[in-house]
Design a protein around this motif. Structure first.
Motif, PDB file in Angstrom:
ATOM      1  N   ALA A 198       0.850  -1.202   0.000  1.00 34.43           N
ATOM      2  CA  ALA A 198       0.000   0.000   0.000  1.00 34.43           C
ATOM      3  C   ALA A 198       0.886   1.254   0.000  1.00 34.43           C
ATOM      4  N   CYS A 236       2.527   1.780  -3.383  1.00 31.77           N
ATOM      5  CA  CYS A 236       1.594   2.335  -4.385  1.00 31.77           C
ATOM      6  C   CYS A 236       1.391   3.833  -4.147  1.00 31.77           C
ATOM      7  N   ILE A 237       1.268   4.196  -2.876  1.00 32.64           N
ATOM      8  CA  ILE A 237       1.062   5.605  -2.533  1.00 32.64           C
ATOM      9  C   ILE A 237       2.297   6.429  -2.922  1.00 32.64           C
ATOM     10  N   THR A 290       2.189   7.839  -6.557  1.00 26.93           N
ATOM     11  CA  THR A 290       1.229   8.931  -6.793  1.00 26.93           C
ATOM     12  C   THR A 290       1.616  10.172  -5.977  1.00 26.93           C
ATOM     13  N   PHE A 334       1.232  12.363   1.994  1.00 17.81           N
ATOM     14  CA  PHE A 334       0.296  11.243   2.079  1.00 17.81           C
ATOM     15  C   PHE A 334       0.432  10.533   3.415  1.00 17.81           C
ATOM     16  N   VAL A 368      -0.562   6.963   5.278  1.00 16.48           N
ATOM     17  CA  VAL A 368      -1.117   5.608   5.156  1.00 16.48           C
ATOM     18  C   VAL A 368      -1.343   5.107   6.582  1.00 16.48           C
ATOM     19  N   SER A 400      -5.429   9.442  11.789  1.00 16.55           N
ATOM     20  CA  SER A 400      -4.780   9.907  10.559  1.00 16.55           C
ATOM     21  C   SER A 400      -5.436  11.176  10.017  1.00 16.55           C
ATOM     22  N   TYR A 401      -6.759  11.210  10.103  1.00 14.75           N
ATOM     23  CA  TYR A 401      -7.474  12.385   9.577  1.00 14.75           C
ATOM     24  C   TYR A 401      -7.225  13.610  10.450  1.00 14.75           C
ATOM     25  N   ARG A 444      -3.378  13.805   1.831  1.00 17.04           N
ATOM     26  CA  ARG A 444      -4.357  12.749   1.544  1.00 17.04           C
ATOM     27  C   ARG A 444      -4.143  11.589   2.513  1.00 17.04           C
ATOM     28  N   THR A 501      -4.883   7.438   3.236  1.00 19.31           N
ATOM     29  CA  THR A 501      -5.289   6.127   2.715  1.00 19.31           C
ATOM     30  C   THR A 501      -5.344   5.151   3.880  1.00 19.31           C
ATOM     31  N   PRO A 559      -5.826   1.231   4.363  1.00 23.54           N
ATOM     32  CA  PRO A 559      -6.031  -0.121   3.789  1.00 23.54           C
ATOM     33  C   PRO A 559      -6.915  -1.019   4.653  1.00 23.54           C
TER      34      PRO A 559
END
Ligand code: F6P
Length: 357
Positions: free
Chosen positions: A158, A161-162, A165, A173, A175, A259-260, A275, A277, A279
């Motif tokens: 994960a 992949c992040i 981007t 980002f 995760v 995280s948020y 951002r 993410t 999982p």
């Protein structure tokens, strides 16, 4: 004739089936006659006498299959002495099932909570052998649990992949990796995925340190930052709160998870786009990685050997590269946490990873 009862309890993980197959193959290959009672959905199956009779062929073809063929559920230890909704005493009911079926032994696969109940059953006089499962790798008495390496692979993928981007867009980002109480999974996946910042439950963070790390990267020419945040990451201020006050704060927090909250704070302090993410349960799913297949099979076979030798009251664990038997009373009720002074954390810092402290 050996009569065993087997159950999987708590959150599932990869390689539960591989471990059970290891136990059963070892028993059946020994030439002993074996009767296998598979209790369904964890301790619930043992409490209510809900089981399936299994044979060796039920364990064939499941080495690579995720989840558990027995099903699982959470039966919180703190409620184990409370009667169920029909007034049934759960501990008495489990003992009754065991005695009624004239079992020689219970094989219990689980994590922390599961081991507390397993140890209680041992204290109540039942023969128990356990196996350490959990993606969290937080079980005391073993350097490794099965499921952990598979989850590290998934969480790392994960982050990988992040990474691409994040690099394209020049974004920050986050995760979020599983682990409410301990950060082994976040630490390992974070390091494997090249995270720049790693926030763990064991190392409370200062948001200004996190922001400084992002700004420093930017000054050094990096367009993006990857942050691996454990589900249970906690700020320095929150770590000072009482358990009750912190729970209350979480109830009223206007964010779905830590995280948020971290993302909103970074956004506010830096004006950068962040951002998140998550999982989530993907980390517990799918086929076990090759390491876990081998590891769980080895643990399972050693558990089978203990049963053949009539040695009960142990978890089969792994210490200093050896498979070992650990007395259940040593395992129950303790968590294996990431020490902020551990060499892996120190090495991470030498690599330039910010832990927010
Ligand atoms: O115990 C394993 C685990 O996956 C933790 O990492 C996670 O915090 C928790 O279980 C999630 O529990 P549940 O599946 O009940 O949502």
């Amino acid at each position: 004739m050996i009569k065993i009862g087997m159950l999987t309890s708590g959150g599932d993980c990869q390689a539960l089936n591989a471990a059970m197959r290891g136990v059963v193959k070892t028993l059946t290959n020994s030439g002993e006659k074996v009767e296998i009672y598979g209790f369904l959905d964890g301790y619930r199956g043992l409490i209510y006498g809900n089981y399936r009779m299994l044979t060796g062929s039920d364990f064939s073809g499941i080495l690579t299959v995720g989840g558990t063929i027995l099903g699982t559920s959470r039966t919180p230890f703190k409620l184990i002495h409370e009667p169920d909704e029909n007034g049934i005493n759960k501990v008495d009911a489990m003992k009754k099932t065991y005695k009624k079926l004239k079992l020689d032994c219970l094989v219990i696969l689980g994590g922390n909570g599961t081991h507390k109940t397993a140890n209680l059953l041992r204290e109540e006089g039942l023969n128990v052998v356990t196996l350490p499962k959990t993606i969290d790798n937080d079980l005391w008495g073993t350097d490794m649990t099965f499921g952990f390496q598979s989850a590290v692979d998934i969480a790392t993928n994960a982050i990988d992949c992040i990474h691409t981007t994040a690099a394209s867009h020049g974004r920050v980002f986050i995760v979020e990796v599983m682990g409410h109480k301990v950060g082994w999974l976040t630490l390992n996946a974070g390091m494997a995925g090249g995270a720049d910042i790693i926030l763990l439950p064991e190392i409370p963070y200062d948001i200004d340190k996190v922001v400084d790390a992002i700004e420093k990267r930017s000054k050094n020419g990096s367009r993006f930052t990857i942050i691996a945040v454990a589900e249970g990451a906690i700020s320095k201020e929150d770590a000072k709160l009482s358990k009750k006050a912190y729970k209350e704060k979480l109830r009223n927090r206007p964010y779905p998870s830590v995280s948020y909250e971290v993302a909103a704070q970074i956004q506010e302090k830096t004006g950068r786009e962040v951002r998140v993410t998550v999982p989530g349960h993907v980390q517990r799913g799918g086929s076990p990685c090759p390491y876990d297949r081998v590891f769980a099979s080895r643990l399972g076979s050693e558990a089978g050997k203990l049963i053949l030798d009539g040695e009960y009251g142990f978890m089969v664990g792994y210490r200093n590269r050896e498979i070992v038997k650990v007395p259940l009373e040593e395992v129950a009720g303790k968590l294996k946490m990431v020490s902020p002074d551990s060499s892996i954390v120190k090495e991470g810092k030498l690599l330039g990873i910010c832990f927010g402290d």
